[in-house]
Design a protein around this motif. Structure first.
Motif, PDB file in Angstrom:
ATOM      1  N   ASP A 128       0.819  -1.213   0.000  1.00  0.00           N
ATOM      2  CA  ASP A 128       0.000   0.000   0.000  1.00  0.00           C
ATOM      3  C   ASP A 128       0.852   1.261   0.000  1.00  0.00           C
ATOM      4  OD1 ASP A 128      -2.853  -1.270   1.935  1.00  0.00           O
ATOM      5  OD2 ASP A 128      -2.293  -1.459  -0.171  1.00  0.00           O
TER       6      ASP A 128
ATOM      7  N   LYS B 129       3.722   1.540  -1.510  1.00  0.00           N
ATOM      8  CA  LYS B 129       4.195   1.651  -2.898  1.00  0.00           C
ATOM      9  C   LYS B 129       3.111   2.280  -3.768  1.00  0.00           C
ATOM     10  CE  LYS B 129       6.389  -0.929  -6.596  1.00  0.00           C
ATOM     11  NZ  LYS B 129       7.679  -0.182  -6.559  1.00  0.00           N
ATOM     12  N   LEU B 130       1.901   1.827  -3.560  1.00  0.00           N
ATOM     13  CA  LEU B 130       0.766   2.331  -4.320  1.00  0.00           C
ATOM     14  C   LEU B 130       0.489   3.793  -4.051  1.00  0.00           C
ATOM     15  CD1 LEU B 130      -0.886  -0.545  -5.098  1.00  0.00           C
ATOM     16  CD2 LEU B 130      -2.682   1.111  -4.970  1.00  0.00           C
TER      17      LEU B 130
ATOM     18  N   ARG C 291       3.060   6.081  -5.577  1.00  0.00           N
ATOM     19  CA  ARG C 291       2.902   6.238  -7.025  1.00  0.00           C
ATOM     20  C   ARG C 291       1.729   7.160  -7.330  1.00  0.00           C
ATOM     21  NH1 ARG C 291       4.985   7.476 -10.223  1.00  0.00           N
ATOM     22  NH2 ARG C 291       4.428   7.301 -12.386  1.00  0.00           N
ATOM     23  N   LEU C 292       0.630   6.975  -6.611  1.00  0.00           N
ATOM     24  CA  LEU C 292      -0.557   7.812  -6.804  1.00  0.00           C
ATOM     25  C   LEU C 292      -0.223   9.276  -6.507  1.00  0.00           C
ATOM     26  CD1 LEU C 292      -3.301   5.582  -5.126  1.00  0.00           C
ATOM     27  CD2 LEU C 292      -3.337   6.327  -7.498  1.00  0.00           C
TER      28      LEU C 292
ATOM     29  N   THR D 211       2.196  10.736  -9.122  1.00  0.00           N
ATOM     30  CA  THR D 211       1.452  10.981 -10.367  1.00  0.00           C
ATOM     31  C   THR D 211       0.624  12.261 -10.245  1.00  0.00           C
ATOM     32  OG1 THR D 211       1.329   8.616 -10.796  1.00  0.00           O
ATOM     33  CG2 THR D 211      -0.247   9.994 -11.967  1.00  0.00           C
TER      34      THR D 211
ATOM     35  N   LEU E 275      -6.881   7.840  -7.942  1.00  0.00           N
ATOM     36  CA  LEU E 275      -6.278   9.110  -8.350  1.00  0.00           C
ATOM     37  C   LEU E 275      -7.256  10.255  -8.137  1.00  0.00           C
ATOM     38  CD1 LEU E 275      -4.249   8.645 -11.659  1.00  0.00           C
ATOM     39  CD2 LEU E 275      -3.492   9.761  -9.567  1.00  0.00           C
TER      40      LEU E 275
ATOM     41  N   GLN F 252      -6.400   0.310 -12.817  1.00  0.00           N
ATOM     42  CA  GLN F 252      -5.876   1.529 -12.200  1.00  0.00           C
ATOM     43  C   GLN F 252      -4.353   1.426 -12.072  1.00  0.00           C
ATOM     44  OE1 GLN F 252      -7.663   4.325 -11.068  1.00  0.00           O
ATOM     45  NE2 GLN F 252      -9.414   3.399 -12.083  1.00  0.00           N
ATOM     46  N   LEU F 253      -3.871   0.245 -11.686  1.00  0.00           N
ATOM     47  CA  LEU F 253      -2.429   0.031 -11.559  1.00  0.00           C
ATOM     48  C   LEU F 253      -1.736   0.185 -12.906  1.00  0.00           C
ATOM     49  CD1 LEU F 253      -2.037  -3.132  -9.274  1.00  0.00           C
ATOM     50  CD2 LEU F 253      -2.046  -0.736  -8.610  1.00  0.00           C
TER      51      LEU F 253
ATOM     52  N   LEU G 144      -1.119   3.619 -13.850  1.00  0.00           N
ATOM     53  CA  LEU G 144      -0.059   4.301 -13.092  1.00  0.00           C
ATOM     54  C   LEU G 144       1.327   3.977 -13.631  1.00  0.00           C
ATOM     55  CD1 LEU G 144      -1.391   3.858  -9.449  1.00  0.00           C
ATOM     56  CD2 LEU G 144      -1.201   5.991 -10.717  1.00  0.00           C
TER      57      LEU G 144
ATOM     58  N   ASN H 199       8.135   4.902 -14.992  1.00  0.00           N
ATOM     59  CA  ASN H 199       7.959   3.784 -14.042  1.00  0.00           C
ATOM     60  C   ASN H 199       7.503   2.545 -14.803  1.00  0.00           C
ATOM     61  OD1 ASN H 199       7.957   4.742 -10.950  1.00  0.00           O
ATOM     62  ND2 ASN H 199       7.268   6.378 -12.268  1.00  0.00           N
TER      63      ASN H 199
ATOM     64  N   PHE I 236       6.333  -0.749 -12.806  1.00  0.00           N
ATOM     65  CA  PHE I 236       5.456  -0.572 -11.655  1.00  0.00           C
ATOM     66  C   PHE I 236       4.536  -1.773 -11.433  1.00  0.00           C
ATOM     67  CE2 PHE I 236       3.321   1.493  -8.322  1.00  0.00           C
ATOM     68  CZ  PHE I 236       1.950   1.372  -8.511  1.00  0.00           C
TER      69      PHE I 236
ATOM     70  N   VAL J 233       4.592  -4.372  -8.249  1.00  0.00           N
ATOM     71  CA  VAL J 233       3.437  -4.520  -7.357  1.00  0.00           C
ATOM     72  C   VAL J 233       3.004  -5.981  -7.292  1.00  0.00           C
ATOM     73  CG1 VAL J 233       1.003  -3.944  -7.019  1.00  0.00           C
ATOM     74  CG2 VAL J 233       2.612  -2.154  -7.646  1.00  0.00           C
TER      75      VAL J 233
ATOM     76  N   LEU K  87       5.394  -7.942  -5.107  1.00  0.00           N
ATOM     77  CA  LEU K  87       5.137  -7.674  -3.692  1.00  0.00           C
ATOM     78  C   LEU K  87       3.905  -8.427  -3.212  1.00  0.00           C
ATOM     79  CD1 LEU K  87       5.661  -3.856  -3.035  1.00  0.00           C
ATOM     80  CD2 LEU K  87       6.677  -5.751  -1.785  1.00  0.00           C
TER      81      LEU K  87
ATOM     82  N   SER L  90      -6.118  -3.987  -3.004  1.00  0.00           N
ATOM     83  CA  SER L  90      -5.225  -2.951  -3.538  1.00  0.00           C
ATOM     84  C   SER L  90      -4.715  -3.286  -4.928  1.00  0.00           C
ATOM     85  CB  SER L  90      -4.017  -2.759  -2.624  1.00  0.00           C
ATOM     86  OG  SER L  90      -4.413  -2.219  -1.390  1.00  0.00           O
TER      87      SER L  90
END
Lengths: 195, 147
Positions: free
Chosen positions: A20, A22-23, A26-27, A30, A125, B26-27, B30, B35, B38, B42, B45, B85
């Protein structure tokens, strides 16, 4: 103080889950924020310059907003919120809470405790678009505080007219229209409409 | 089928079967030139986290004479969070079902959803592996074109 659209604000993100973190990093990047991530409430307080059982230090790093997970071992997001709001040096920093669980009593508790927003995970986002107005509001509160201090300590007329100008700018920022799309859980709405 | 066609077909299938949901898209949004890894980072992980949790759940269920469902629930809560997530829809659903059964004190339901969790995770891992391989092939082809 002119804040242009490209000003990079610094967000401190707190979450015990590496995934989370990491997410959210990034969000936030961005969305053009500068980001620091930590894995606990106590580390967050260190970054903010507040150490347990010690008088607050002058902040080395300026943080414009704290976004924290609710469920964390040790200090929860709510505990962190309380510590920030109880601190005279940190209380104007806007705090946003995230949670994977939709528990109305939890949400209300956080908003009543001073959280600006409550985001349901996974954070999108579009959720982060709501952060900037809170940061600007926090900054204008800080400005007013400074102005109040200046007015009470100044003796010459030049400095007080200067501070009046700063106060005027702060008020204008406060009046700047906030673009709100769909109201979710926000403390700035007059009634808590849960969409 | 070209690798691109294969990849599109695989992705469509994964979404329609519920292995992945909109959060995964969504990922993907991003990920960009700055990146480029990315999504794979993810996924890595997520797989690492999930396998640790599944190993702990196995210990709690098989190695103990009496199952500590509270501890099991705590791990499932974590897995639910990370699968949500990442967009790992079926894994997330299995976690949600487990917690419902746990609240109802339905032991059989708990065990069946724990099995579903494991099954869905490994099913997803397998397909994600294929997805990443196809992407690498496409990437390699694209960069060879520019040389």
């Amino acid at each position: 103080m002119a804040v242009d659209a490209e000003t990079q604000f610094h967000v401190l993100a707190v979450d015990d889950s590496l995934l989370d973190r990491k997410l959210i990093e990034r969000l936030l990047k961005t969305s053009s924020f500068q980001v620091t991530t930590v894995d606990s409430g106590s580390k967050a307080l260190e970054v903010l310059g507040l150490r347990e059982d010690q008088p607050p230090e002058h902040n080395e790093i300026e943080v414009n907003l704290v976004i924290t997970d609710y469920c964390m071992p040790g200090m929860t997001g709510y505990d962190l919120l309380m510590k920030i709001k109880e601190s005279s040096s940190l209380r104007d920093i806007p705090v946003v809470i995230m949670s994977s669980e939709n528990v109305p009593s939890r949400i209300n508790r956080c908003l009543e405790g001073g959280a600006e927003e409550f985001f349901l995970k996974p954070v999108q986002l579009s959720d982060l678009k709501r952060l900037r107005p809170h940061i600007l509001k926090g900054k204008s509160k800080e400005q007013e505080k400074e102005n109040t201090t200046i007015i009470s300590t100044s003796t010459s007329t030049t400095s007080s007219s200067g501070s009046n100008k700063r106060k005027a700018i702060a008020i204008d920022e406060d009046l700047a229209p906030n673009k709100r799309t769909r109201l979710r859980f926000s403390s700035s709405s007059s009634s808590l409409t849960l969409v | 089928m070209t690798p691109t066609e294969e990849l599109n077909s695989l992705m469509n299938w994964m979404f329609s079967e519920g292995l992945l949901d909109q959060q995964f898209q969504q990922l993907q949004m991003l990920q960009d030139a700055s990146n480029p890894d990315f999504v794979s980072e993810v996924i890595t992980l997520f797989c690492k986290d999930s396998e640790i949790i599944l190993a702990e759940l196995t210990k709690l269920l098989r190695d103990q004479p009496v199952v500590d469902f509270q501890k099991v629930d705590a791990y499932v809560h974590q897995l639910k969070g990370s699968s949500s997530s990442v967009g790992a829809n079926n894994v997330k659903l299995a976690c949600i079902h487990f917690r419902q059964f746990y609240e109802e004190n339905n032991k059989e339901g708990c065990f069946s959803s724990l099995n579903a969790m494991e099954r869905e995770y490994f099913r997803l891992k397998d397909k994600l592996g294929t997805m990443l391989q196809l992407e690498q092939r496409i990437q390699a082809y694209e960069s060879s074109k520019h040389n």
